[in-house]
Write a protein that holds these residues in place. Structure first.
Motif: not given
Lengths: 255, 255
Positions: A82-85, A87-89, A94, A97-98, A150, B45, B47-50, B57-59, B82, B84
């Motif tokens: 998933h792009k969201a995952v 990009a978050s890590r 990020r 993809l952004e 990472v 690590f 946790k979702f930061s954005p 992003p990517f919602s 998201h 996911a």
């Protein structure tokens, strides 16, 4: 007296704590254990469970492993994510993809010089903060962690590889760690190498390194020299302190 | 003897541990602290930061709060998310989104009887395992956690609300907890109420509850009765044990 903890008798020379401090320490331990339980359940909650499902639900991007850097052909099935995952890590993912780069538009990220197994383990770590390591896998994942920034995974691999350091693999590890900016491994390997300088120059890896990357060899000698200077300074100040504490005539005289 | 921990002198009567056990306990504490640091960095690590970014992003889905259950109009802006993440944290969202129900096809999930602020805090918790609670927010989030089966959040709200229990809010909390299947709060409120039975029947909330849901009142009396029976049994067995230990004539006679 009787020890409250082990129930054995002991004498004054072996005394540890008074009862009050024992009780306090016990309470602290219980509190720490409760905090660990809370954190473990948080980790379990935040981990992504559906990595084991096929297909991965709601995946909007795939990663492709390519063993051969000169070819763009894939060497295994793609790894959905998933792009969201991603990009978050990873700040690298990020940005990729952004910013509507090729990867974002096509929904495919090609990862060069990596096996399918290593890529799968890498992506899995991004979802779970877990990886099953051996030395080879730890090296592969460290390279990916460095490339995609990472830090958590890089620390994990470094810790593992430091625990596996020994005289036999020290020079190879030192070289590898330098290439991939793994400072913890560099420091640990240097400490090990400089403890065995008498055996260093006969090692085949040493001779190879002198040919291939002499600057790294220079750094070994610099570390050795700095260690020697520190040890000498410590001995010197310990000696002075010793003389100062016990002056032969009772005066404070420094020799 | 001198206590290694607080450095005070103590006598044999106040002896805690021997030195060896003190050292061991110290090591254990250090190990537990290291484990806590590891777990904290894992949580950071995972946790979702954005969540703080706008737009997220990517919602691929939005949640809409609707205060009034009879109307489908939204009472605030939508909360992007998201699929996911929602599916990973809640089996109810997973079923809703994986089975191509209306919500999955439209990309919009309507959440009834909730304010925008509570919905935002709920979604934020799914990404971070964190929430800033007061009693009102804890109640709102507990209701959502129960409805969408997010056990981790439900436990968190229950723990918070149990810590806020007092005689004044005990009957209201007991009723609320029953409605939302919050067993920990039910148990804690019952313990508090049954300790204050002499004051119970004069309370306005009590009289209201007798009118509105007498079965809940019956459960209070049942808990009280069971407590009394237990206390009596304990006293009885303690009394017997006491007589058994110190028989007047040295024989083991049970009275």
């Amino acid at each position: 007296m009787k020890c409250i903890s082990c129930q054995e008798d002991y004498d004054a020379r072996d005394a540890g704590t008074c009862k009050e401090c024992y009780m306090e320490a016990n309470e602290t331990e219980e509190e720490l254990k409760r905090e660990i339980d809370d954190l473990k359940s948080k980790v379990a909650f935040l981990k992504f469970s559906p990595r084991s499902l096929h297909p991965i639900p709601f995946s909007d991007v795939v990663l492709l492993a390519s063993d051969d850097p000169s070819s763009s052909s894939s060497s295994g099935p793609s790894v959905p994510a998933h792009k969201a995952v991603l990009a978050s890590r990873s700040p690298v993912f990020r940005a990729m993809l952004e910013n509507e780069m090729e990867e974002s538009l096509s929904g495919t990220i090609k990862i060069g010089e990596v096996s399918y197994d290593a890529l799968r383990a890498f992506v899995n770590y991004l979802y779970t903060a877990e990886a099953c390591l051996d030395e080879e896998m730890a090296c592969h994942l460290l390279i990916l962690a460095e490339k995609y920034q990472v830090q958590h995974l890089k620390d994990y691999c470094q810790m593992y590889l430091v625990s596996k350091l020994n005289w036999d693999n020290s020079i190879v590890s030192y070289t590898f760690a330098h290439q991939h900016n793994a400072k913890r491994i560099v420091d640990a390997a240097l400490a090990l190498i400089t403890e065995n300088m008498d055996k260093l120059t006969t090692r085949e890896e040493y001779m190879e390194l002198v040919q291939k990357d002499p600057r790294l060899v220079v750094q070994v000698y610099e570390a050795y020299l700095s260690k020697q200077i520190n040890t000498a300074a410590q001995k010197d100040s310990a000696g002075r302190a010793g003389l100062e504490v016990k002056p032969p005539n009772g005066d404070h005289v420094l020799y």
